[in-house]
Design an enzyme around this catalytic site. Structure first.
Site, short mmCIF file in Angstrom:
data_model
loop_
_atom_site.label_atom_id
_atom_site.label_comp_id
_atom_site.label_asym_id
_atom_site.label_seq_id
_atom_site.Cartn_x
_atom_site.Cartn_y
_atom_site.Cartn_z
N CYS A 299 0.77 -1.24 0.00
CA CYS A 299 0.00 0.00 0.00
C CYS A 299 0.81 1.30 0.00
CB CYS A 299 -1.04 0.00 1.11
SG CYS A 299 -0.67 -1.04 2.52
N ARG A 328 6.95 -11.43 4.87
CA ARG A 328 6.54 -11.25 6.26
C ARG A 328 7.20 -12.30 7.12
NH1 ARG A 328 0.03 -10.24 5.36
NH2 ARG A 328 0.30 -8.48 3.93
N GLN A 346 0.68 -11.07 -3.41
CA GLN A 346 -0.73 -10.74 -3.22
C GLN A 346 -1.30 -10.22 -4.53
OE1 GLN A 346 -0.18 -7.76 -0.08
NE2 GLN A 346 -1.55 -9.01 1.17
N ASP A 348 -3.11 -7.71 -5.25
CA ASP A 348 -3.45 -6.55 -4.45
C ASP A 348 -4.06 -5.45 -5.31
OD1 ASP A 348 -3.53 -5.22 -2.10
OD2 ASP A 348 -1.37 -4.99 -1.86
N HIS A 350 -5.65 -1.14 -4.70
CA HIS A 350 -6.14 -0.06 -3.84
C HIS A 350 -7.06 0.83 -4.65
CE1 HIS A 350 -2.51 -1.57 -1.84
NE2 HIS A 350 -3.24 -1.35 -0.75
N LYS A 430 -14.19 -4.29 7.35
CA LYS A 430 -13.84 -5.11 6.18
C LYS A 430 -14.86 -6.20 5.93
CE LYS A 430 -11.13 -8.45 8.82
NZ LYS A 430 -9.95 -9.29 8.88
N HIS A 476 -8.62 -1.24 0.37
CA HIS A 476 -7.56 -2.19 0.07
C HIS A 476 -8.24 -3.52 -0.18
CE1 HIS A 476 -3.59 -4.15 1.23
NE2 HIS A 476 -4.44 -5.14 1.16
#
Length: 601
Positions: A299, A328, A346, A348, A350, A430, A476
């Site tokens: 992000c 991670r 990911q 991902d 946004h 979420k 996100h």
RNA sequence: GCCGACAUAGCUCAAUCGGCAGAGCAGCCGCCUUGUAAGCGGCAGGUUAUGGGUUCGAUUCCCAUUGUCGGCUCCA
């Protein structure tokens, strides 16, 4: 008939109220009795029924062995057959303390019950519960119940002790590690057999096993734990997933971005990750005296792309998507095949939008998510809405807006959903989506999260109609979650037999004798031109061996070629499910394959 | 990270009490030219995860490390 009866009886009955629940709960007590007979100095903790069985936690003088489990199980059968009664008694806290004076865990539970703050599972509660004990045979346990009346209600041939595992007292890693014995119990031996069969099935689908058998991926000790090597066939599937994913994103007005794998410490200070996520981040690397961190999320980079220009309200919504690889720190004990790794990609994105666009944006991302998941063959999808926790950032009015939008969107979607009050992240509410796989297990894939934190920290704005800067909403989302984990779920869902559009090899040409090789290669060329992934099995093996290997590799189409096919310009089609449609013209086969690919079936 | 178990050929697994490390499959070579789930024969393949220790001698016993598995905690 039997099955019908049971399912009808169980439709309305909650598990907690069922006889099976009581059987399992009582089996746990009988197990505790058997364990204490063996280890009189042992300390008992808790032993509840769980899905498919029960467990009981003990503090024992030594580690249990598989032989111990056998003897405990044998003793349990003995106790069950002796027909002991389960007798309940309500007692005072003082009596309880006296009774369990040498059982420290029970004393702690009693203290919790007495103060009225915790129930006997250690969960917070409002009602001050009564303290009750159950006695069977020579064993008395602090317990709320309910139990069977007599141990004969338990079928001694429908129970089995499964395994021993460590478990922290009260699930707290700072507290003592106890030994937990897991057991399973059913009303009838056939149900036990069925359960064990289901376990076997799950084992057969294990993505780690299939990944090895089909040569899809590996994880190598020398490379590092939790780091995935995608082999050619696995990589091919990943590429197919990514290509589909990309095309769908292009069709839905996403912009792709690419961002680096590391960023300066200051970036992660600004984003807040060094404040709230540092435990999951790796140590920094030093570059000319500056600290850089491997990215745990994408992000902050996307936010900077947004910030690189002044944004008008006319530009919104903006959707940035990236298959971003993040790293991670995961503690060694939690790593698990592809499902839990240290480096993963990911899918991902946004979204940045104006408040007035927000409900439509949620509708879009939710339906887009469902479309993607369904395309991969997941039809049963369950949603979870998580709302504002006690500690949170951002204007409560924004939370209110966002939660309402999420819930209304869920209502419109027709999905089944559960609400987890206070279960959201501190930075926003979420929706998580879980899919059911072919054998009924749930996997969380998609997540759609509001973020009220980072736009603030990075001071994101757009210029509104009024000429003034305004703060955009930021969402996100990841649809597949991580490609590694998604791949693992796909493998288990399909047990390695991927649908034709994803199969790394779609067709194997199987020439019967060497004289058929030329024709086989010629047909293979034709199929390749038609966009099919095909191999020619030109090994000097028997046809039967080639079929067996193709079958084991779960190749969807086997095309057997002998004299007859060669003469007539056909291929003899065999399917991996054993069906044998027989000779068809090459063009017909191509049409059939194209149709199945298009249908994603 | 914690508790427990485990680590032998590319893969799946044997090896009695501490006494020369073995099989099937895969691989390579040869023969067979094949009709819907394994044709036959041969060859090769190992610092028994890594590093220490005990012992005349260690795959085997002990310690540490790495990794894997089942859980706990955590989680995409």
């Amino acid at each position: 008939m039997f099955i019908l009866e049971v399912s009808m009886a169980n439709v309305k009955e909650k598990y907690e109220d069922s006889l099976l629940y009581r059987i399992r709960h009582s089996a746990a007590h009988i197990m505790a009795q058997a364990v204490l007979e063996k280890f009189p100095e042992g300390k008992v903790a808790i032993g509840p029924p769980i899905e498919d069985g029960f467990y009981y936690d003990f503090d024992l003088p030594r580690a249990l062995t598989p032989e111990d489990l056998e003897s405990i199980e044998k003793r349990m059968r003995g106790i069950i057959q002796s027909g002991v009664n389960f007798e309940k008694k309500v007692i005072s806290a003082d009596e309880a303390k006296k009774l369990f004076h040498d059982q420290p865990f029970k004393l702690e539970l009693i203290a919790g019950l007495e103060s009225g703050e915790l129930d006997d599972d250690g969960n917070p509660t409002d009602v001050k519960p009564e303290i009750s004990i159950y006695t069977q045979g020579g064993f008395t346990d602090l317990c709320r119940g309910p139990h069977v009346e007599n141990s004969r209600q338990i079928n001694p041939t429908a129970i089995k002790l499964m395994n021993v595992a460590g478990a922290y007292w009260r699930g707290d890693e700072k507290r003592p590690m106890l030994q937990r014995i897991y057991g399973t119990a059913w009303s009838k031996p056939d149900e036990l057999k069925d359960y064990l069969w289901r376990l076997e099935e799950a084992k057969k689908r294990d993505h780690r096993k299939i990944g090895q058998e089909l040569d899809l991926f590996s994880i190598n000790e020398e490379v590092g734990a939790g780091l995935v090597l995608w082999h050619p066939k696995g990589a091919r599937i990943r590429k197919l997933i990514e290509d589909f994913w990309s095309q769908e994103h292009i069709n839905n007005d996403y912009d792709f971005v690419y961002t680096p794998h590391i960023g300066k410490a200051q970036l992660w200070e600004t984003s807040g990750h060094l404040g709230f996520y540092k435990d999951n981040m790796y140590s920094p690397v030093d570059i000319e005296g500056q600290q850089y961190f491997l990215k745990p999320m994408n992000c902050p980079f996307h936010l900077h792309i947004y910030k690189n220009s002044l944004r008008s309200y006319r530009d919104l919504p903006i959707r940035y998507a990236e298959e971003g690889t993040v790293y991670r720190y995961e503690r060694s004990g939690v790593l698990h095949g592809l499902m839990r790794v240290r480096g993963f990609t990911q899918d991902d994105a946004h979204h940045f939008c104006r408040p007035d666009q927000m409900p439509a944006e949620i509708d879009f991302v939710l339906s887009f998510s469902l479309h993607i998941l369904r395309s991969f063959g997941f039809s049963e999808i369950h949603a979870y809405l998580s709302t504002r926790p006690e500690k949170s950032v951002g204007d409560p009015a924004m939370w209110e807006d966002a939660e309402t939008a999420l819930q209304e969107s869920l209502d419109r979607s027709g999905l089944d959903y559960d609400v987890d009050r206070g279960g959201g992240a501190f930075y926003g509410p979420k929706i998580d989506l879980k899919v059911k796989d072919a054998i009924g297990r749930e996997w969380q894939l998609s997540t759609i999260q509001f973020d009220f934190n980072e736009p603030e920290r990075f001071d994101l704005t757009y210029i509104g109609e009024d000429g003034q800067p305004h703060r955009p909403y930021m969402i996100h989302r990841a649809l597949l979650g991580s490609l590694e984990r998604f791949f693992g779920v796909l493998i288990e869902h399909y047990a390695g037999a991927f649908p034709v559009w994803l199969a790394p090899v779609q067709a194997a040409m199987i020439p019967i004798a060497d004289r058929h090789l030329d024709y086989a290669r010629q047909v293979a060329q034709e199929l390749k031109k038609a966009g099919l992934r095909v191999i020619v099995d030109d090994r000097p093996e028997r046809m039967n061996a080639k079929i067996r290997d193709a079958q084991n590799q779960k190749i969807p189409y086997m095309l057997v070629i002998g004299d007859k096919e060669q003469e007539s310009g056909q291929v003899a089609l065999r399917l991996r499910n054993g069906e044998n449609p027989g000779p068809i013209p090459v063009a017909d086969f191509i049409a059939r394959a194209h149709a199945e690919i298009a249908a994603k079936s």
